[in-house]
Write a protein that holds these residues in place. Structure first.
Motif, PDB file in Angstrom:
ATOM      1  N   GLN A  39       0.796  -1.105  -0.178  1.00 17.03           N
ATOM      2  CA  GLN A  39       0.099  -0.107  -0.057  1.00 17.03           C
ATOM      3  C   GLN A  39       0.797   1.306  -0.084  1.00 17.03           C
ATOM      4  OE1 GLN A  39      -3.036   0.093   2.977  1.00 17.03           O
ATOM      5  NE2 GLN A  39      -3.585   2.272   2.814  1.00 17.03           N
ATOM      6  N   HIS A  40       1.869   1.171   0.859  1.00 17.70           N
ATOM      7  CA  HIS A  40       2.822   2.211   0.759  1.00 17.70           C
ATOM      8  C   HIS A  40       4.142   1.724   0.011  1.00 17.70           C
ATOM      9  CE1 HIS A  40       1.189   5.121   4.058  1.00 17.70           C
ATOM     10  NE2 HIS A  40       0.430   5.114   3.024  1.00 17.70           N
ATOM     11  N   TYR A  41       4.796   2.633  -0.688  1.00 14.22           N
ATOM     12  CA  TYR A  41       5.756   1.846  -1.529  1.00 14.22           C
ATOM     13  C   TYR A  41       7.077   2.752  -1.699  1.00 14.22           C
ATOM     14  CZ  TYR A  41       2.596   4.465  -4.435  1.00 14.22           C
ATOM     15  OH  TYR A  41       1.774   5.523  -4.762  1.00 14.22           O
ATOM     16  N   ASP A  42       6.782   4.158  -1.601  1.00 15.59           N
ATOM     17  CA  ASP A  42       7.805   4.969  -1.659  1.00 15.59           C
ATOM     18  C   ASP A  42       8.971   4.559  -0.500  1.00 15.59           C
ATOM     19  OD1 ASP A  42       6.756   6.450  -3.729  1.00 15.59           O
ATOM     20  OD2 ASP A  42       6.308   8.191  -2.442  1.00 15.59           O
ATOM     21  N   ASN A  99      -6.441   0.068   4.830  1.00 16.95           N
ATOM     22  CA  ASN A  99      -6.999  -0.725   3.969  1.00 16.95           C
ATOM     23  C   ASN A  99      -6.395  -2.150   3.872  1.00 16.95           C
ATOM     24  OD1 ASN A  99      -8.781   1.229   3.252  1.00 16.95           O
ATOM     25  ND2 ASN A  99      -7.935   1.686   1.448  1.00 16.95           N
ATOM     26  N   GLU A 131     -10.808   4.931   7.957  1.00 19.73           N
ATOM     27  CA  GLU A 131     -10.259   4.122   9.185  1.00 19.73           C
ATOM     28  C   GLU A 131     -11.207   3.453   9.972  1.00 19.73           C
ATOM     29  OE1 GLU A 131      -9.268   7.059   7.997  1.00 19.73           O
ATOM     30  OE2 GLU A 131      -7.137   6.931   7.333  1.00 19.73           O
ATOM     31  N   HIS A 235       3.243  14.318   3.359  1.00 13.83           N
ATOM     32  CA  HIS A 235       2.978  13.037   2.902  1.00 13.83           C
ATOM     33  C   HIS A 235       2.634  13.098   1.413  1.00 13.83           C
ATOM     34  CE1 HIS A 235       0.091   9.759   2.092  1.00 13.83           C
ATOM     35  NE2 HIS A 235       0.359   9.186   3.537  1.00 13.83           N
ATOM     36  N   ARG A 237       0.390  12.302  -0.529  1.00 12.69           N
ATOM     37  CA  ARG A 237      -0.941  12.703  -0.571  1.00 12.69           C
ATOM     38  C   ARG A 237      -1.145  13.978  -0.655  1.00 12.69           C
ATOM     39  NH1 ARG A 237      -6.227  11.713   0.008  1.00 12.69           N
ATOM     40  NH2 ARG A 237      -6.315   9.505   0.669  1.00 12.69           N
TER      41      ARG A 237
HETATM   42  C1  UD1 Z   1      -3.006   5.371   4.910  1.00 12.15           C
HETATM   43  C2  UD1 Z   1      -3.982   5.181   5.967  1.00 12.15           C
HETATM   44  C3  UD1 Z   1      -4.267   5.811   6.899  1.00 12.15           C
HETATM   45  C4  UD1 Z   1      -2.732   6.088   7.420  1.00 12.15           C
HETATM   46  C5  UD1 Z   1      -1.968   6.491   6.528  1.00 12.15           C
HETATM   47  C6  UD1 Z   1      -0.329   6.716   7.030  1.00 12.15           C
HETATM   48  C7  UD1 Z   1      -6.072   3.932   4.816  1.00 12.15           C
HETATM   49  C8  UD1 Z   1      -7.492   3.987   4.438  1.00 12.15           C
HETATM   50  N1  UD1 Z   1      -5.594   4.892   5.339  1.00 12.15           N
HETATM   51  O1  UD1 Z   1      -3.516   6.605   4.415  1.00 12.15           O
HETATM   52  O2  UD1 Z   1      -5.007   5.348   7.844  1.00 12.15           O
HETATM   53  O3  UD1 Z   1      -2.859   7.175   8.437  1.00 12.15           O
HETATM   54  O4  UD1 Z   1      -1.851   5.632   5.537  1.00 12.15           O
HETATM   55  O5  UD1 Z   1       0.471   7.267   6.346  1.00 12.15           O
HETATM   56  O6  UD1 Z   1      -5.589   2.772   4.509  1.00 12.15           O
HETATM   57  N2  UD1 Z   1       1.416   7.517  -2.045  1.00 12.15           N
HETATM   58  C9  UD1 Z   1       2.605   7.682  -2.695  1.00 12.15           C
HETATM   59  N3  UD1 Z   1       3.440   6.705  -2.312  1.00 12.15           N
HETATM   60  C10 UD1 Z   1       3.234   5.799  -1.106  1.00 12.15           C
HETATM   61  C11 UD1 Z   1       1.823   5.863  -0.625  1.00 12.15           C
HETATM   62  C12 UD1 Z   1       1.143   6.659  -0.900  1.00 12.15           C
HETATM   63  O7  UD1 Z   1       2.784   8.423  -3.534  1.00 12.15           O
HETATM   64  O8  UD1 Z   1       4.320   5.229  -0.686  1.00 12.15           O
HETATM   65  C13 UD1 Z   1       0.281   8.476  -2.541  1.00 12.15           C
HETATM   66  C14 UD1 Z   1      -0.604   7.999  -3.620  1.00 12.15           C
HETATM   67  O9  UD1 Z   1      -0.841   8.860  -4.507  1.00 12.15           O
HETATM   68  C15 UD1 Z   1      -2.078   7.390  -2.837  1.00 12.15           C
HETATM   69  C16 UD1 Z   1      -1.940   8.571  -1.749  1.00 12.15           C
HETATM   70  O10 UD1 Z   1      -0.595   8.817  -1.425  1.00 12.15           O
HETATM   71  O11 UD1 Z   1      -3.148   7.562  -3.771  1.00 12.15           O
HETATM   72  C17 UD1 Z   1      -2.658   7.933  -0.477  1.00 12.15           C
HETATM   73  O12 UD1 Z   1      -2.221   6.699  -0.223  1.00 12.15           O
HETATM   74  P1  UD1 Z   1      -3.093   5.610   0.657  1.00 12.15           P
HETATM   75  O13 UD1 Z   1      -2.264   4.478   0.774  1.00 12.15           O
HETATM   76  O14 UD1 Z   1      -4.293   5.646  -0.250  1.00 12.15           O
HETATM   77  O15 UD1 Z   1      -3.548   6.351   1.687  1.00 12.15           O
HETATM   78  P2  UD1 Z   1      -2.962   7.260   2.988  1.00 12.15           P
HETATM   79  O16 UD1 Z   1      -3.540   8.726   2.597  1.00 12.15           O
HETATM   80  O17 UD1 Z   1      -1.489   7.196   2.991  1.00 12.15           O
END
Ligand code: UD1
Length: 358
Positions: A39-42, A99, A131, A235, A237
């Motif tokens: 889900q997080h990859y950076d 998620n 969440e 972040h 996002r």
């Molecule tokens: C997720 C969690 C949140 C937590 C947060 C911590 C859910 C619903 N939400 O939210 O509870 O507080 O992580 O950081 O699971 N993106 C990148 N690189 C990454 C990760 C994300 O560029 O490594 C960008 C993407 O464009 C993505 C956006 O950030 O669409 C959001 O990432 P996502 O994992 O969907 O949710 P978070 O907002 O990080």
């Protein structure tokens, strides 16, 4: 006897922090596997946590990446089912409320594999939050609910889940204390240009604060008008939405930089004059380091931080932000609602069966 096999499923930044003390408490006691959903990859959102916190590399990486909630959760569900078919662990351990948490809980429960939920029972009662959906659904699917606080235990009891719940304490407290001591011993430097006690640390990433251009613009304006420099840890996002809305993240008092690795974050918070955030974990970290926090949300799951005076919520009227951030230092307290930093051992004991559900 074969050691018990426990599969931890993680995917997002706060889960890597929670995994660190668990991996260490299970070492030598169980066969512990790790699946990373991707889900997080950076690098700054994922890899550095594994390196800095000494977490073993994941045994599986699904590389699911970003997407809408349904598509992202669905892709994880399909990928995790395959991992579970291969491994058939004795426990699947899921963390927090992302998620990735929900996908793992659903994948496991459908295959009749016991699921334990770490950080069970937290509630914001705000049904707009992804969440909150993830927490409620995961708690009701799981077999063992590992609660961090008395308040969480009460919420679980109210929902008829007392029989599956056990109070273990908060594992983020374990890792925070360990990291605080390590950065102190190393005399970790502050981010460039900052002097101890003369800046604020801020993070803003929740959909309700970032998706709407007016709302995000007002938050950044308020931060920009504060009386000390604001280190805004952006972040991905936040960065991409601010760019899309045409909002400059560097203005007035605000200096935005990339997210910090965990030890550097703890160091920066510890020496700051205050924290302004919408993160769950950071509110609690600020409290544990006794740094005043202002939370840009209408409610919090960590109600103890507010009750003890160390956290103030500002949401509907953002013009209150300045007075909240510059309020007098809260009264000192020895209260320890999040435990003493030994929660991961309680989690290991609960999973390995030496403390039971009553
Ligand atoms: C997720 C969690 C949140 C937590 C947060 C911590 C859910 C619903 N939400 O939210 O509870 O507080 O992580 O950081 O699971 N993106 C990148 N690189 C990454 C990760 C994300 O560029 O490594 C960008 C993407 O464009 C993505 C956006 O950030 O669409 C959001 O990432 P996502 O994992 O969907 O949710 P978070 O907002 O990080």
């Amino acid at each position: 006897m074969e050691p018990m096999q426990i599969l931890s499923v993680v995917g997002a930044r706060p889960q890597f922090v929670k995994l660190a003390p668990i991996a260490s408490a299970l070492r030598g006691k169980a066969d512990h596997l790790i699946a990373h959903t991707g889900q997080h990859y950076d690098e700054l959102m994922s890899d550095v946590f594994f390196q800095d916190l000494g977490i073993p590399a994941p045994d599986f990486n699904l590389a699911v990446g970003s997407g809408t909630h349904g598509r992202q959760t669905g892709a994880m569900l399909a990928g995790l089912e395959e991992v579970l078919e291969q491994t058939r662990p004795d426990w699947v351990l899921v963390y927090g409320d992302t998620n990735s948490t929900l996908a793992a809980a659903v994948a496991a429960v459908k295959m009749h594999i016991p699921v334990a939920h770490l950080e069970a029972g937290l509630r914001s009662f705000n049904r707009r939050m992804p969440e909150e959906h993830n927490r409620v659904l995961t708690d009701h699917a799981a077999d063992l609910l590992l609660a961090p606080t008395e308040v969480a235990m009460k919420h679980l009891a109210t929902e008829g889940l007392a029989g599956r719940s056990v109070l273990v304490g908060d594992v983020m407290t374990d890792v925070l204390y360990r990291t605080r001591d390590a950065v102190q011993a190393k005399h970790e430097p502050l981010p460039e240009g900052l002097a101890a006690g003369q800046y604020y640390v801020s993070t803003i990433h929740r959909p309700d604060n970032t998706n709407d251009a007016d709302r995000l613009g007002e938050i950044v304006d308020q931060l920009a008008s504060l009386d000390k420099p604001v280190l805004l840890l952006a972040h991905p996002r936040l960065r991409s939405l601010a760019e899309g809305h045409g909002i400059a993240l560097n203005q007035g008092a605000v200096k935005s930089i990339c997210p910090l690795a965990y030890p550097q974050l703890i160091n920066a918070v510890q020496h700051s004059a205050g924290v302004v955030t919408d993160s769950g974990g950071l509110q609690k970290e600020a409290f544990l380091l006794r740094v005043p926090c202002t939370t840009v949300r209408p409610e919090t799951e960590w109600v103890e931080t507010v009750e003890l005076g160390w956290n103030v919520l500002v949401s509907a009227d953002l013009s209150e932000l300045k007075s909240a951030v510059t309020r007098p230092t809260p009264s000192a307290t020895n209260a320890a609602p999040y435990g003493s930093g030994q929660a991961a051992h309680q989690v290991a004991a609960a999973l390995l069966g030496s403390i039971g559900i009553h």
